[in-house]
Scaffold this motif. Structure first.
Motif, short mmCIF file in Angstrom:
data_model
loop_
_atom_site.label_atom_id
_atom_site.label_comp_id
_atom_site.label_asym_id
_atom_site.label_seq_id
_atom_site.Cartn_x
_atom_site.Cartn_y
_atom_site.Cartn_z
N ARG A 52 0.80 -1.22 0.00
CA ARG A 52 0.00 0.00 0.00
C ARG A 52 0.84 1.27 0.00
NH1 ARG A 52 -3.11 -0.29 5.66
NH2 ARG A 52 -3.44 -2.44 4.95
N GLY A 53 2.10 1.19 0.42
CA GLY A 53 2.99 2.35 0.38
C GLY A 53 2.85 3.25 1.59
N ILE A 54 3.84 4.12 1.77
CA ILE A 54 3.84 5.11 2.85
C ILE A 54 3.27 6.41 2.30
CG2 ILE A 54 5.29 6.44 4.43
CD1 ILE A 54 7.24 4.13 4.48
N PRO A 55 2.28 7.00 2.96
CA PRO A 55 1.66 8.24 2.45
C PRO A 55 2.68 9.35 2.22
CG PRO A 55 0.40 7.31 4.28
CD PRO A 55 1.66 6.52 4.21
N GLU A 56 2.40 10.20 1.24
CA GLU A 56 3.28 11.31 0.91
C GLU A 56 3.44 12.28 2.07
OE1 GLU A 56 5.05 11.95 -1.73
OE2 GLU A 56 4.37 10.43 -3.16
N THR A 57 2.45 12.33 2.94
CA THR A 57 2.49 13.26 4.06
C THR A 57 3.40 12.80 5.19
OG1 THR A 57 0.53 12.18 4.98
CG2 THR A 57 0.17 14.12 3.59
N VAL A 58 3.89 11.57 5.12
CA VAL A 58 4.71 11.01 6.19
C VAL A 58 6.19 11.16 5.85
CG1 VAL A 58 5.35 8.92 7.46
CG2 VAL A 58 2.95 9.36 6.89
N ASP A 59 6.93 11.79 6.73
CA ASP A 59 8.39 11.91 6.59
C ASP A 59 9.02 10.79 7.41
OD1 ASP A 59 11.07 12.52 6.48
OD2 ASP A 59 10.85 14.59 7.17
N PHE A 60 9.63 9.83 6.73
CA PHE A 60 10.13 8.65 7.44
C PHE A 60 11.31 8.98 8.37
CE2 PHE A 60 13.23 8.74 4.07
CZ PHE A 60 14.36 8.11 4.58
N LYS A 61 11.90 10.16 8.19
CA LYS A 61 13.04 10.52 9.04
C LYS A 61 12.60 11.20 10.34
CE LYS A 61 16.58 10.76 5.48
NZ LYS A 61 17.73 11.51 4.92
N THR A 62 11.34 11.58 10.43
CA THR A 62 10.86 12.22 11.65
C THR A 62 9.62 11.52 12.22
OG1 THR A 62 9.50 13.78 10.37
CG2 THR A 62 11.74 14.47 10.95
#
Length: 290
Positions: free
Chosen positions: A238-248
């Motif tokens: 399903r993927g990680i939403p564009e609004t999510v910053d994986f570094k924070t």
């Protein structure tokens, strides 16, 4: 190996070297050869003088000490592996006490992290090299264990591996092993809705260009270029939403990934194309790559 017909007959002239000879009776003798070219004003210009010293006993002693040291280091790896497996088993037993799903998952994730480190020490104990690890072989075992841990009774998720044989030292192998553990675990837990299938892909290869040796990606190239090796962990879920910053993001697993990438002086980037794709650039010491 050369056959020694006469202890004082030397056919090759080297400034200084250790050479093995096999005598007629099959016994190997080690000698130290020291030669120097005679000066022009000696009257024998172009000739050499020197001596040969038998160092067979010293060579045997050095080999014995080396084998003892290798056995000692292997025993250390064996004991560390056993201790980590005990910790992993205790975490597993403790997790069974909780009915809360989140608490159970937290203990299982900790158990898998410990198990990933124990597996490295197990491979170093069993392998021929005490300093470096065949990381491709390690990844095959690690990912197989993760699938068994998360996919009990579910055969709809497949794993595709494209791994170049690479030997890493422990300073690289342990943090990189935990990074793979976290990224694959995230895919298994979150990428695919309940009951749906998919594919997880992992690749490890040498970088296309020589590393910059600065610990950072070459400008404009991202993490796939400018490093010694590139590790890719991807899924078609399903993927990680564009609004999510994986570094924070407030996720212990991804926070741990970012910390460990920084620890190995690497680079990580996320690509959201038909699922989730993490690319990790890795630099290693020259001596670690065999």
């Amino acid at each position: 190996m050369r056959t020694l017909k006469n202890q004082y007959l030397i056919r090759i002239y080297l400034p200084k070297s250790s050479t093995g000879y096999r005598e007629k009776n099959g016994e190997v003798r080690w000698v130290r050869e020291v030669f120097q070219k005679l000066p022009k004003d000696s009257g024998t210009s172009g000739q050499f003088q020197g001596f040969v010293h038998d160092i067979t006993e010293r060579k045997k002693a050095e080999d014995t000490l080396r084998k003892i040291e290798e056995a000692r280091i292997k025993e250390i790896h064996h004991r560390i592996k056993n201790n980590l497996q005990v910790i992993s088993s205790l975490l597993s037993l403790e997790a069974e006490r909780f009915s809360d799903r989140k608490m159970f998952e937290a203990f299982r994730e900790s158990q898998n992290r410990v198990a990933s480190m124990a597996l490295i020490h197990e491979e170093l104990y069993k392998g021929d090299d005490i300093d470096t690890l065949d990381f491709a072989a390690y990844l095959r075992k690690l990912t197989a264990d993760l699938l068994n841990s998360y996919l009990v009774g579910n055969d709809n998720i497949s794993l595709k591996l494209d791994l170049e044989q690479v030997n890493f030292g422990m300073d690289t192998a342990i943090p990189l092993g935990i990074i793979v553990n976290e990224l694959v675990s995230n895919s298994l837990k979150h990428a695919f809705p309940e009951g749906e299938g998919g594919e997880i892909r992992i690749s490890l290869s040498r970088a296309a260009k020589p590393a910059s040796k600065t610990g950072h990606s070459v400008e404009g190239m991202g993490c796939e270029r400018g490093f010694d090796y590139t590790l890719m962990v991807a899924d078609n879920g399903r993927g990680i939403p564009e609004t999510v910053d994986f570094k924070t993001v407030d996720s212990l697993g991804l926070q741990l990934v970012n910390i460990l990438v920084e620890q190995i002086d690497g680079c990580i980037e996320l690509k959201r194309d038909q699922g989730t794709k993490f690319v990790v650039g890795i630099n290693v010491a020259e001596s670690a790559d065999v």
